[in-house]
Design an enzyme around this catalytic site. Structure first.
Site, PDB file in Angstrom:
ATOM      1  N   ASP A 194      68.692 135.280  10.211  1.00  0.00           N
ATOM      2  CA  ASP A 194      69.390 134.187   9.523  1.00  0.00           C
ATOM      3  C   ASP A 194      69.523 132.984  10.471  1.00  0.00           C
ATOM      4  O   ASP A 194      68.539 132.598  11.097  1.00  0.00           O
ATOM      5  CB  ASP A 194      70.757 134.675   9.012  1.00  0.00           C
ATOM      6  CG  ASP A 194      71.386 133.715   8.022  1.00  0.00           C
ATOM      7  OD1 ASP A 194      71.011 133.759   6.832  1.00  0.00           O
ATOM      8  OD2 ASP A 194      72.234 132.917   8.419  1.00  0.00           O
ATOM      9  N   TYR A 328      75.334 124.181   8.898  1.00  0.00           N
ATOM     10  CA  TYR A 328      74.235 123.961   7.949  1.00  0.00           C
ATOM     11  C   TYR A 328      73.978 122.463   7.779  1.00  0.00           C
ATOM     12  O   TYR A 328      72.835 122.039   7.601  1.00  0.00           O
ATOM     13  CB  TYR A 328      74.566 124.611   6.604  1.00  0.00           C
ATOM     14  CG  TYR A 328      74.197 126.068   6.541  1.00  0.00           C
ATOM     15  CD1 TYR A 328      73.172 126.522   5.712  1.00  0.00           C
ATOM     16  CD2 TYR A 328      74.868 127.012   7.311  1.00  0.00           C
ATOM     17  CE1 TYR A 328      72.829 127.863   5.651  1.00  0.00           C
ATOM     18  CE2 TYR A 328      74.527 128.355   7.264  1.00  0.00           C
ATOM     19  CZ  TYR A 328      73.516 128.771   6.435  1.00  0.00           C
ATOM     20  OH  TYR A 328      73.173 130.101   6.389  1.00  0.00           O
ATOM     21  N   HIS A 387      68.566 141.559   4.246  1.00  0.00           N
ATOM     22  CA  HIS A 387      68.857 140.370   5.037  1.00  0.00           C
ATOM     23  C   HIS A 387      69.761 140.682   6.228  1.00  0.00           C
ATOM     24  O   HIS A 387      69.592 140.131   7.302  1.00  0.00           O
ATOM     25  CB  HIS A 387      69.509 139.313   4.142  1.00  0.00           C
ATOM     26  CG  HIS A 387      69.724 138.006   4.829  1.00  0.00           C
ATOM     27  ND1 HIS A 387      68.699 137.142   5.135  1.00  0.00           N
ATOM     28  CD2 HIS A 387      70.867 137.407   5.288  1.00  0.00           C
ATOM     29  CE1 HIS A 387      69.179 136.074   5.737  1.00  0.00           C
ATOM     30  NE2 HIS A 387      70.489 136.210   5.846  1.00  0.00           N
TER      31      HIS A 387
END
Length: 409
Positions: A194, A328, A387
């Site tokens: 990630d 982000y 994930h």
């Protein structure tokens, strides 16, 4: 375990200039009482009008999570587990960085820095600590041992919140190199998934001092060059379809945090249930596994009710949902600037290993990984996991770490 033994010797001058301080978690009981009060006061929406997750986190899942959170869950168990490990903080480039540092009892252990992602934390990596640092007690050999460093990303968990712009993954990559230098490691490897995959890859592309190889379990380059990757084989077409589905139907959280992190932050810092919903709504595979742990009481691997709520509670108690979301925003702008420049990223000059887990957002085929890393040194496609690979399947993940870095010892 004595925390003072976890850090390799450094000169007195270096210690004075860049102090590394022991850290312990000690949450006041009043904060836990307030957490339960806020959960009980939640204003719930009506049930979704579909039978799947296409409208978001399902009401039954979140209600059961909230019930468990307030009536059965015990944060103190997680707190004790964290405090049983050597934890430290040190200031790097103006930000206080929290990290777990466990040195193996095997002298020839290979130093390894592993970076978590969002919506995770160091909690998603805890089950790997024992097998990686003490392999002889977990089915491995002494030559499989690692000295393990698990930092919390800036603005996440117990790390400090950046007070200025510019803390993108590239800056974090440089900070990690500085952290390993302070710990006295002159030769080490790295791993990430990630956001951690982006940080780790940038460590390689920046050729930071001491890094001799790294391993990833998410091909982050897909977001930048997905259209340029081959789509001829069945695996390639499946990966391309998964990528397109993610961009069309699973990209909402990414866009919100990359464009308006402050806006979502108000809700996430005010409502524990809103925070839980936001952290659960990541990808289809992991969501259904998490939902199964609560609704069906059938956890998949290590994705248990306790480990899931541990991670959510860590975000709540540290108040880092908004600062984590800002990462982000930083990375979104850095990516846009890189694409606008038209310049290819720096080449990777150290060996790269990659493991494809079948439940990943896009399960990258070897051809895709080889396109991004022409000198690919290790690749494996395993039969389970998604994930949150280290969190969900710690034993399998550990096996992959041992195999991926064996040639670098």
């Amino acid at each position: 375990m004595a925390q003072a033994t976890a850090t390799p010797p450094r000169s007195e001058q270096a210690a004075a200039e860049t102090p590394i301080r022991p850290f312990r978690v000690n949450v006041p009981e009043a904060e836990l009482t307030d957490l339960r009060r806020r959960i009980a006061a939640t204003r719930w929406p009506t049930k979704e009008l579909v039978q799947d997750r296409s409208q978001g986190v399902q009401l039954a899942t979140l209600r059961e999570l909230a019930r468990y959170w307030t009536t059965e869950y015990d944060w103190r168990k997680c707190e004790a587990r964290l405090n049983a490990l050597p934890q430290f903080t040190t200031e790097i480039d103006g930000v206080e960085i929290h990290f777990i540092h466990v040195r193996s009892r095997h002298d020839n252990a290979l130093p390894l820095i592993m970076t978590h992602g969002w919506p995770g934390s160091v909690i998603e990596l805890l089950e790997t600590v024992g097998p990686l640092t003490d392999p002889t007690a977990h089915g491995g050999a002494a030559e499989d041992a690692f000295h393990l460093v698990l930092p919390s990303l800036p603005g996440y968990g117990f790390s400090g919140e950046p007070a200025e712009l510019g803390w993108d993954a590239s800056r974090t990559a440089r900070a990690w190199a500085e952290l390993m230098h302070r710990l006295g490691y002159t030769r080490y490897v790295a791993q990430g998934g990630d956001v951690g995959a982006l940080v780790t890859d940038l460590m390689g592309r920046q050729t930071v001092e001491g890094l001799v190889g790294y391993h990833l379990n998410l091909l982050t380059a897909v977001l930048a060059i997905g259209d340029q990757l081959p789509k001829e084989s069945e695996q390639e077409r499946a990966a391309a379809e998964a990528t397109a589905t993610f961009r069309k139907d699973g990209f909402g959280y990414f866009l919100e945090m990359a464009t308006r992190p402050q806006t979502i932050g108000y809700a996430l810092l005010d409502s524990p249930v809103a925070l839980a919903a936001w952290l659960l709504d990541h990808d289809t595979d992991s969501y259904y596994k998490i939902s199964r742990a609560f609704v069906d009481h059938e956890p998949v691997g290590n994705l248990t009710r306790d480990t899931i709520v541990d991670n959510i509670t860590l975000y709540w108690l540290t108040g880092t949902a908004a600062s984590a979301a800002r990462s982000y925003w930083e990375d979104g702008r850095a990516l846009a600037a890189a694409l606008a420049s038209g310049q290819a990223p720096p080449a990777v000059t150290v060996p790269v290993g990659f493991t494809t887990f079948p439940g990943e957002i896009w399960a990258a085929p070897r051809s895709w990984v080889k396109t991004v890393y022409p000198g690919l040194a290790y690749f494996n496609a395993v039969d389970r996991g998604g994930h949150f690979a280290a969190w969900e399947e710690p034993e399998l993940f550990t096996t992959e770490m041992r195999a991926a870095f064996r040639s670098l010892r």
